[in-house]
Design a protein around this motif. Sequence first.
Motif, PDB file in Angstrom:
ATOM      1  N   PRO A  72      49.257  58.709  42.502  1.00 56.98           N
ATOM      2  CA  PRO A  72      49.499  60.078  42.972  1.00 56.98           C
ATOM      3  C   PRO A  72      48.217  60.854  43.241  1.00 56.98           C
ATOM      4  CG  PRO A  72      51.016  59.539  41.194  1.00 56.98           C
ATOM      5  CD  PRO A  72      50.046  58.402  41.292  1.00 56.98           C
ATOM      6  N   VAL A  73      47.207  60.625  42.427  1.00 57.96           N
ATOM      7  CA  VAL A  73      45.925  61.321  42.625  1.00 57.96           C
ATOM      8  C   VAL A  73      45.304  60.908  43.952  1.00 57.96           C
ATOM      9  CG1 VAL A  73      43.558  61.541  41.771  1.00 57.96           C
ATOM     10  CG2 VAL A  73      45.472  61.644  40.164  1.00 57.96           C
ATOM     11  N   MET A  74      45.293  59.618  44.215  1.00 52.02           N
ATOM     12  CA  MET A  74      44.711  59.113  45.456  1.00 52.02           C
ATOM     13  C   MET A  74      45.558  59.508  46.674  1.00 52.02           C
ATOM     14  SD  MET A  74      41.834  57.276  45.304  1.00 52.02           S
ATOM     15  CE  MET A  74      41.921  55.936  46.495  1.00 52.02           C
ATOM     16  N   LYS A  75      46.852  59.524  46.519  1.00 53.34           N
ATOM     17  CA  LYS A  75      47.742  59.820  47.640  1.00 53.34           C
ATOM     18  C   LYS A  75      47.384  61.134  48.309  1.00 53.34           C
ATOM     19  CE  LYS A  75      52.573  60.726  48.819  1.00 53.34           C
ATOM     20  NZ  LYS A  75      53.972  60.789  48.325  1.00 53.34           N
ATOM     21  N   GLU A  76      47.064  62.125  47.523  1.00 58.16           N
ATOM     22  CA  GLU A  76      46.793  63.460  48.078  1.00 58.16           C
ATOM     23  C   GLU A  76      45.503  63.503  48.881  1.00 58.16           C
ATOM     24  OE1 GLU A  76      49.055  65.820  48.149  1.00 58.16           O
ATOM     25  OE2 GLU A  76      50.244  64.227  47.213  1.00 58.16           O
ATOM     26  N   ARG A  77      44.662  62.473  48.758  1.00 54.69           N
ATOM     27  CA  ARG A  77      43.410  62.454  49.529  1.00 54.69           C
ATOM     28  C   ARG A  77      43.620  61.889  50.929  1.00 54.69           C
ATOM     29  NH1 ARG A  77      40.174  59.989  44.397  1.00 54.69           N
ATOM     30  NH2 ARG A  77      40.356  61.838  43.074  1.00 54.69           N
ATOM     31  N   PHE A  78      44.660  61.089  51.104  1.00 48.84           N
ATOM     32  CA  PHE A  78      44.978  60.565  52.444  1.00 48.84           C
ATOM     33  C   PHE A  78      45.833  61.614  53.157  1.00 48.84           C
ATOM     34  CE2 PHE A  78      44.334  56.671  49.894  1.00 48.84           C
ATOM     35  CZ  PHE A  78      43.376  56.036  50.681  1.00 48.84           C
ATOM     36  N   GLN A  79      45.184  62.444  53.950  1.00 45.16           N
ATOM     37  CA  GLN A  79      45.841  63.655  54.427  1.00 45.16           C
ATOM     38  C   GLN A  79      46.565  63.527  55.764  1.00 45.16           C
ATOM     39  OE1 GLN A  79      46.059  67.272  53.291  1.00 45.16           O
ATOM     40  NE2 GLN A  79      46.288  65.865  51.573  1.00 45.16           N
ATOM     41  N   GLY A  80      46.234  62.501  56.570  1.00 46.43           N
ATOM     42  CA  GLY A  80      46.995  62.379  57.804  1.00 46.43           C
ATOM     43  C   GLY A  80      46.199  61.858  58.976  1.00 46.43           C
ATOM     44  N   MET A  81      46.629  62.264  60.184  1.00 46.11           N
ATOM     45  CA  MET A  81      46.098  61.741  61.438  1.00 46.11           C
ATOM     46  C   MET A  81      45.711  62.882  62.379  1.00 46.11           C
ATOM     47  SD  MET A  81      46.292  58.411  61.207  1.00 46.11           S
ATOM     48  CE  MET A  81      45.971  58.020  62.934  1.00 46.11           C
ATOM     49  N   MET A  82      44.721  62.602  63.231  1.00 45.22           N
ATOM     50  CA  MET A  82      44.340  63.589  64.245  1.00 45.22           C
ATOM     51  C   MET A  82      43.898  62.892  65.527  1.00 45.22           C
ATOM     52  SD  MET A  82      41.732  66.819  64.067  1.00 45.22           S
ATOM     53  CE  MET A  82      40.193  65.891  63.856  1.00 45.22           C
ATOM     54  N   GLN A  83      44.594  63.158  66.610  1.00 43.86           N
ATOM     55  CA  GLN A  83      44.188  62.668  67.927  1.00 43.86           C
ATOM     56  C   GLN A  83      42.981  63.472  68.403  1.00 43.86           C
ATOM     57  OE1 GLN A  83      45.100  60.294  70.148  1.00 43.86           O
ATOM     58  NE2 GLN A  83      43.647  61.071  71.666  1.00 43.86           N
ATOM     59  N   THR A  84      41.950  62.768  68.890  1.00 44.40           N
ATOM     60  CA  THR A  84      40.773  63.449  69.416  1.00 44.40           C
ATOM     61  C   THR A  84      40.704  63.293  70.936  1.00 44.40           C
ATOM     62  OG1 THR A  84      39.301  61.537  69.156  1.00 44.40           O
ATOM     63  CG2 THR A  84      39.490  63.034  67.284  1.00 44.40           C
ATOM     64  N   VAL A  85      40.197  64.334  71.585  1.00 45.30           N
ATOM     65  CA  VAL A  85      40.012  64.344  73.038  1.00 45.30           C
ATOM     66  C   VAL A  85      38.566  64.714  73.320  1.00 45.30           C
ATOM     67  CG1 VAL A  85      40.632  65.508  75.196  1.00 45.30           C
ATOM     68  CG2 VAL A  85      42.420  64.908  73.542  1.00 45.30           C
ATOM     69  N   TRP A  86      37.878  63.895  74.123  1.00 45.59           N
ATOM     70  CA  TRP A  86      36.446  64.125  74.337  1.00 45.59           C
ATOM     71  C   TRP A  86      36.101  64.452  75.785  1.00 45.59           C
ATOM     72  CZ3 TRP A  86      33.956  65.512  70.315  1.00 45.59           C
ATOM     73  CH2 TRP A  86      34.405  65.086  69.053  1.00 45.59           C
ATOM     74  N   SER A  87      37.088  64.793  76.550  1.00 46.74           N
ATOM     75  CA  SER A  87      36.845  65.419  77.849  1.00 46.74           C
ATOM     76  C   SER A  87      37.064  66.915  77.675  1.00 46.74           C
ATOM     77  CB  SER A  87      37.808  64.865  78.897  1.00 46.74           C
ATOM     78  OG  SER A  87      39.143  65.200  78.541  1.00 46.74           O
ATOM     79  N   GLY A  88      36.825  67.666  78.721  1.00 45.66           N
ATOM     80  CA  GLY A  88      37.190  69.077  78.679  1.00 45.66           C
ATOM     81  C   GLY A  88      38.695  69.234  78.644  1.00 45.66           C
ATOM     82  N   ALA A  89      39.149  70.419  78.230  1.00 40.74           N
ATOM     83  CA  ALA A  89      40.600  70.666  78.163  1.00 40.74           C
ATOM     84  C   ALA A  89      41.237  70.520  79.530  1.00 40.74           C
ATOM     85  CB  ALA A  89      40.852  72.054  77.581  1.00 40.74           C
ATOM     86  N   GLY A  90      40.558  71.015  80.565  1.00 38.54           N
ATOM     87  CA  GLY A  90      41.112  70.949  81.918  1.00 38.54           C
ATOM     88  C   GLY A  90      41.315  69.529  82.387  1.00 38.54           C
TER      89      GLY A  90
END
Length: 371
Positions: free
Chosen positions: A315-333
């Motif tokens: 349980p202690v370790m579980k809370e450290r794995f927080q999730g996922m994030m898609q990254t985008v490295w072009s401009g928003a447009g």
Amino acid sequence: MPKQISLFIAIILLMSGRAAIAQSKIDSLLPIRGFCIAAPQPKQLDTFIKFINEELAPRKVNTLILRVDWNYRFETHPELRDSIALSKQEVKKLVRACQKNNIRVIPQINLLGHQSWAKTTHNLLRVYPEFDETPHIKMPEKYVWPNADGLYCKSYCPLHPDVHKIVFALVDEICDVFEADAFHAGMDEVFYIGDDKCPRCGGRDKAELFAGEVNKIRNHLALKNRKLWIWGDRLIDGKTTGIGMWEGSFNNTHRAIDLIEKDVMICDWHYERPDQTAVYFATKGLNVITCPWRNPKNAVLQTQDMVRFRKSVTPVMKERFQGMMQTVWSGAGQFLDEFYGVKVNPDAGENTQSACFKAMFDEIKKMEDGK
């Protein structure tokens, strides 16, 4: 109370309860479901808000990292604005759209590294060249990599006595206008640090310099109960792991992992392979999220890994794995044009940012649905 009204209230309560259960389930699966992209320019704002409402919200994205850098009309240091930049009113429009959809907004300004790109010096070192860690290395007319100077991006000197007065004014202003409880400082791909010719940094331990800057930023944010997020690559030993000099460190900053405060959020990015270094950060006591870019197959594997990590640890370790994030490295447009089919690169094949985004969140939806 009339029966029709009682029935209506009962239906509303039932629907609310089911919605709460569904939200609880996905939050338990992956507490952070993130999307990282450059802040839109003013002309792109309406399309970007449409994307928030119609694409991010239905996919239950709950965290939006906006790489603002100089794309804001700073009042504390107007000399550092881009020539075309978001106004306070435009930022508030964006913030309200996120608040309506229960999306946490975290602004980013690249600190320490990434103070230049190719042959262009970015605003901080252009206006304040005295902050340059390596002033003896001149920007080329034509940039190539590799090069004799080891120039990828410039850094500011973390020990310059005047740099933080300016940097922290920008950080405070951008956090205030975005109503943010966290700030992303970037800090990835720092190749120039502790340069031998720097009168302040020369001869110092690079891990201590890096950790000192992380903690200095973290401590400043803590004064207003804000959290620090950074990219994780400088905390990985790129040589020992074989991960390399981009997604890991070749200049010994990796030892800073044992010197930084444990409440710094690590954004662990791996784009060519689904390396499982999230486990490393979690065992070091740090919260971590995994960040893909443009490889859909890797993004699916990384999502599965993150969910498996959360299920298979204490349980202690579980809370450290927080999730996922898609990254985008072009401009928003450019990303929005790709996503909506306005401009598509026919040579990109299946490995595109928009395809990766869709694949990752499709996988999250399948896991939420128990498929």
